[in-house]
Enzyme design. Structure first.
Site, short mmCIF file in Angstrom:
data_model
loop_
_atom_site.label_atom_id
_atom_site.label_comp_id
_atom_site.label_asym_id
_atom_site.label_seq_id
_atom_site.Cartn_x
_atom_site.Cartn_y
_atom_site.Cartn_z
N LYS A 118 0.82 -1.21 0.00
CA LYS A 118 0.00 0.00 0.00
C LYS A 118 0.85 1.27 0.00
O LYS A 118 0.50 2.27 -0.60
CB LYS A 118 -0.94 0.00 1.20
CG LYS A 118 -2.03 -1.07 1.11
CD LYS A 118 -2.95 -1.03 2.31
CE LYS A 118 -4.04 -2.08 2.19
NZ LYS A 118 -4.95 -2.07 3.34
N LYS A 202 -6.27 -8.58 -7.59
CA LYS A 202 -7.46 -8.72 -6.76
C LYS A 202 -8.52 -7.71 -7.16
O LYS A 202 -8.20 -6.57 -7.49
CB LYS A 202 -7.07 -8.52 -5.28
CG LYS A 202 -8.18 -8.77 -4.29
CD LYS A 202 -7.66 -8.59 -2.87
CE LYS A 202 -8.78 -8.77 -1.85
NZ LYS A 202 -8.30 -8.57 -0.46
N LYS A 205 -12.02 -2.01 -4.82
CA LYS A 205 -12.92 -0.86 -4.87
C LYS A 205 -12.26 0.32 -5.57
O LYS A 205 -12.94 1.23 -6.05
CB LYS A 205 -13.30 -0.43 -3.45
CG LYS A 205 -13.75 -1.56 -2.55
CD LYS A 205 -13.69 -1.14 -1.09
CE LYS A 205 -13.81 -2.34 -0.18
NZ LYS A 205 -13.62 -2.01 1.24
#
Length: 343
Positions: A118, A202, A205
Site C-alpha cells: 500500500k 485482486k 474498490k
C-alpha cells in the site's frame, strides 16, 4: 494463571473505504452468513478506525460505514443472532490496540507485506496508523477472545501476527492462555475474487475502471453486462480444474460461479467442459443476477433509512461492549494498571 478454555467465537470485519464489491461478498460476507447459527458466537464489525489510516472524506466515511452495514444485513446477517457494530463505537478496540503496540515488535511489523504494497515508494509519507494497524487488527480479534477469524488468503499474515502478539503477551505477563490462539478460516472456491479485466489482480474498490469489479450496489443489467464483457482467453473450458492453473481470468470466473452456486470449482468445470465463453459467461451472468440482485435491492432500501442502520449498529455496539469491556479490564489488571473502584 493457568490455561483457560475459550468459548468458540468468530470475529471478522470489513473496512468501509469505498463501496462493497463481489470480492467482499464472496470472500467474506457470504461466509459470515453461513457461519451464523453454527454453534459459535459470531461478531461482525465495520472497521471504521482502520479506514482512516488513509484520508477519508468524513461524509463519504459515514456513507461507506452505513453501506457496509447494509451489505451485512441485506446478505443475511441477523443482528439478533450475531453482534453487528462499527468499531469506533467500542473504544476498547483503540485501548487494547495501544497495549498491543507495546507488545508487538518492530521486526514483526516490518514483515507485514500489506504495508509495503500500500505504501509503495512513498512509505515515509504514509500515516503511522497505516504502519501500525496490524496491531489494532490483533486487538479487534483478541478483545473478544475470538477463536476463529474468517479471512481471505491475503489476510492470513495478520492472523499469524495476532497469534504472535497473544503468545508474547501471555508469556511476558505469565498469563498462560488468557488470550487464545485464533485460527484463520480460509475456505471456499472464491476466497480471493480477482479483477474482471486482469485475473492476476485482486478485485478492488479502487480500480481504475468500474468494469473491473462487480459492485454490490450494481443493478441486474449492470451485473449481467460486466460478466458478459469480462476478459477471458480464446480456449474453451477444459476437462479438469487443474488445467486452469495458467489461465487466471478463466479460473476466476469458474471460482465465482462455484461460490455463487455453492458447489466446487471442479464440479463447475465438469459441467461445462468443452463449453465456450459464449455459453459460460451468460450462464454466469444469469446466476450472478439471481443471487446478487435481491441483495442490492435490499441494500438500496436500507440505505434510504440511515437512522435504522445507525440504531442497529448502536444496539450491536452495546452488546459488543458487554463482551469486550471485562476482557479489557482484566488485561489492564494483568499489565499492572491501577483500576479505581467505588466512589
Amino acid at each position: 494463571m493457568t490455561d483457560v478454555a475459550h468459548t468458540p467465537r468468530v470475529f471478522s470485519g470489513i473496512k468501509p473505504s469505498g463501496g462493497l464489491t463481489l470480492g467482499n461478498y464472496l470472500g467474506a460476507i457470504k461466509r459470515f452468513v453461513e457461519t451464523q447459527g453454527q454453534g459459535m458466537d459470531t461478531i461482525y464489525c465495520v472497521v471504521d478506525l482502520h479506514a482512516i489510516t488513509v484520508w477519508q472524506d468524513p461524509a463519504d466515511l459515514r456513507n461507506a460505514t452505513r453501506e457496509v452495514a447494509a451489505g451485512y444485513l441485506a446478505s443475511g446477517i441477523d443482528p439478533d443472532q450475531s453482534v453487528l457494530f462499527n468499531q469506533s463505537q467500542v473504544s476498547a478496540h483503540a485501548e487494547l490496540g495501544w497495549l498491543f503496540n507495546c507488545v508487538a515488535r518492530l521486526g514483526w511489523m516490518n514483515r507485514m507485506t500489506q504495508f509495503k504494497e500500500k505504501a509503495g515508494k512513498n512509505a515515509e509519507k504514509q500515516s503511522l496508523g497505516l504502519y501500525a494497524y496490524p496491531s489494532l487488527m490483533a486487538a479487534d480479534i483478541l478483545l473478544y477472545h475470538a477463536t476463529h477469524v474468517p479471512v481471505g488468503e491475503d489476510q492470513k499474515q495478520h492472523v499469524e501476527l495476532t497469534r504472535d502478539i497473544a503468545a508474547k503477551f501471555n508469556h511476558d505477563y505469565k498469563a498462560d492462555g488468557f488470550f487464545p490462539m485464533p485460527e484463520p478460516v480460509i475456505e471456499g472456491p472464491a476466497t480471493r475474487v480477482m479483477n474482471l479485466r486482469d485475473g492476476t489482480k485482486k478485485m478492488s474498490k479502487s480500480g481504475e475502471s468500474d468494469m473491473e469489479r462487480i459492485n454490490m450496489t450494481d443493478d441486474a443489467a449492470t451485473i449481467a453486462k460486466k460478466f458478459k464483457k469480462a476478459r477471458t482467453d480464446p480456449a474453451p473450458l477444459p476437462e479438469t480444474y487443474k488445467e486452469l492453473s495458467e489461465r487466471p481470468e478463466a479460473r476466476n470466473l469458474v471460482d465465482i460461479y462455484a461460490s455463487l452456486s455453492d458447489t466446487s470449482a471442479e464440479a463447475v468445470v465438469t459441467e461445462y467442459a468443452g463449453a465456450g465463453w459464449g455459453q459460460f459467461k451468460p450462464a454466469l451472468a444469469d446466476l450472478a443476477v439471481s443471487k446478487l440482485s435481491p441483495i442490492s435491492e435490499e441494500m438500496d432500501r436500507l440505505m434510504k433509512d440511515p437512522a435504522e442502520i445507525d440504531r442497529i449498529l448502536g444496539k450491536g455496539a452495546d452488546r459488543a461492549r458487554e463482551i469486550a469491556n471485562p476482557i479489557l479490564e482484566r488485561t489492564y489488571d494483568i499489565v499492572g494498571m491501577v483500576r479505581s473502584t467505588g466512589a
